[in-house]
Write an enzyme that holds these catalytic residues in place. Structure first.
Site, mmCIF file in Angstrom:
data_model
loop_
_atom_site.group_PDB
_atom_site.id
_atom_site.type_symbol
_atom_site.label_atom_id
_atom_site.label_comp_id
_atom_site.label_asym_id
_atom_site.label_seq_id
_atom_site.Cartn_x
_atom_site.Cartn_y
_atom_site.Cartn_z
ATOM 1 C CE LYS A 152 -3.625 2.278 2.750
ATOM 2 N NZ LYS A 152 -4.459 2.204 3.970
ATOM 3 C CB SER B 15 -7.262 4.547 3.082
ATOM 4 O OG SER B 15 -6.541 3.875 4.093
ATOM 5 C CB SER C 39 -8.200 2.149 6.125
ATOM 6 O OG SER C 39 -8.727 3.449 6.111
#
Length: 472
Positions: free
Chosen positions: A73, A149, A173
């Protein structure tokens, strides 16, 4: 080769070890899958394919995940020599010079890091549609959001590009995109995984690193690799009884489980598919012999929680943007930020130090009220993972902040309280709505009890193996 890509990370590692496929062949197959499918999904915003292939020969033969591809990520999870965008056009000065501790441990375990995945700007919302990199699409329906996210990571795993990708969770997230993309996503206990060396904590302790995967055993094994204290960490989670990977086959015993189907906020309309997901999971757990009854912590629906949680997040975003300005040698102008973050930064800058301390003290009391429910004899809480039905891209409107903040708040109503308490929670892909889109359920354990979550999640997975229909 498609059959090998459909294996989970543990299965892929075994295939390499047994000589069914070479590490290079597996990596090349994952690269081909990204090149074939990411044009539509936009999950991978930075590719390092040539570097990854060049690194394979130096991976030790005894590394447990030798040759298994992984994506990182692009928020946290810093990798030396690679760009770091955090979903924003506002970048830090210089380049990343040192691996984060988690990245270092993954490298030592033999993972091949293929690139970085999309995330909303600074990870501050629950859909992955940054101005800097464009929206990521959900593999189940390209018109739908993959969540955020960690939306880029979740979309990549759900589409079959890789079996595992790193993630992080400050208000949901990991669990929100896991729910919307039909994956397993565990938010660890606070202090289980180090955020060093750059940070001691994220969002005043709300944010935790983790993973999105297709199987419970992959989640357990990946967390085993990165968990543990690093010198200088501000705190550490209680020691687990042993490796989480070993918990996946253990009987959890008879547990006392409460479940909640009504939204913590009284002004949010009921969403039948969320209630159906929870009641179905409750019936399954009861069939195992667990004591499953309606009810949960009274504090979960405290109407003052969103205000204090939001204030602490805004304060941290303001500090982050201030730090970005210092690192690049030029203050960040509000117009450089997306409107949502510009508004949050302005709110944070309007708070004083006393305001921040008072908000954290309120959360201290909230944490104790929540914890008392588990202390009084409950083992697990079962809820929806997300407080809304699967939603389309654009549903969090960038130009209407009132609607955007309101919708975000009720989407994370089940997840963000667990970030504030520091407890571990896992989202499991147990339900589909009428359109075939995934709807996850969340299990929350007492602080430090990831072992219990893995035991029960594996028990569920054995009885009802998870389907991954979006894999290309």
């Amino acid at each position: 080769m498609d059959d090998v890509l459909r294996l989970d990370a543990i299965g892929q590692a075994r295939a390499v070890k047994d000589g069914q496929v070479s590490a290079r062949e597996l990596t090349e197959a994952a690269i081909a899958a990204i090149e074939a499918h990411d044009g539509e999904l936009n999950a991978v915003v930075h590719r390092r394919f040539e570097r990854a292939l060049a690194e394979i020969d130096s991976i030790p033969a005894d590394a447990p995940f030798r040759g298994v591809p992984i994506l990182l990520k692009d928020l946290g999870w810093r990798q030396a020599g690679e760009p770091y965008g955090a979903g924003s056009n506002v970048r830090e000065g210089g380049e990343v010079t040192e691996d984060g501790y988690g990245v270092r441990r993954l490298r030592e375990a033999g993972f091949v890091m293929l690139g970085r995945t999309n995330t909303p700007e600074f990870g501050s919302t629950i859909t992955t549609e940054p101005v800097a990199f464009g929206p990521t699409r959900n593999p189940y329906d390209p018109d739908c959001s993959p969540g955020g996210s960690s939306g880029g990571s979740a979309a990549a795993v759900a589409a079959g590009m890789v079996a595992v990708a790193t993630a992080s969770d400050g208000g949901g997230s990991i669990r929100v995109p896991a729910s919307l993309c039909g994956l397993v996503g565990l938010k660890p206990s606070r202090g289980r995984v180090s955020l060093g060396p750059v940070m001691g904590e994220g969002w005043s302790g709300f944010s935790c690193p983790g993973f999105v995967t297709r199987t419970v055993r992959d989640t357990a094994a990946a967390l085993d690799l990165v968990a543990g204290y690093e010198p200088g960490d501000p705190y550490v989670a209680p020691a687990l009884p042993g490796p989480l990977a070993a918990e996946a086959g253990r009987d959890p015993g008879r547990l006392r489980i409460g479940f909640v189907t009504t939204h913590p906020r009284g002004d949010v309309p009921a969403v039948p598919e969320l209630a159906e997901a929870v009641t179905g999971a409750a019936a399954l757990l009861e069939s195992f012999g667990h004591d499953v009854t309606p009810g949960g912590p009274a504090a979960l629906g405290d109407p003052d929680f969103p205000r204090h949680f939001g204030a602490i997040v805004a304060n941290n975003l303001a500090a982050q943007v201030e730090s970005l300005g210092e690192s690049r040698g030029k203050p960040v102008d509000p117009e450089e930020l997306e409107p949502r973050n510009a508004a949050m930064v302005a709110t944070g800058r309007g708070h004083g130090a006393v305001d921040h301390v008072l908000a954290t003290q309120w959360v201290d009391g909230f944490r104790r009220r929540m914890a008392s429910w588990w202390h009084d004899g409950h083992d697990l809480l079962l809820t929806p993972s997300v407080g809304a039905a699967p939603f389309p891209l654009g549903w969090i409107p960038p130009g209407d902040l009132s609607v955007a903040f309101g919708r975000t708040a009720y989407v994370v109503a089940y997840s963000s309280p667990v970030n504030a308490t520091g407890q571990p929670a896992i989202s499991l892909p147990l339900h589909r709505n009428a359109a075939g889109l995934p709807v996850g359920v969340q299990l929350v354990a007492a602080f430090g009890r990831e072992d219990l979550l893995i035991r029960v999640a594996a028990q569920i997975e054995r009885a009802r193996p998870f389907e991954h229909a979006a894999m290309r």
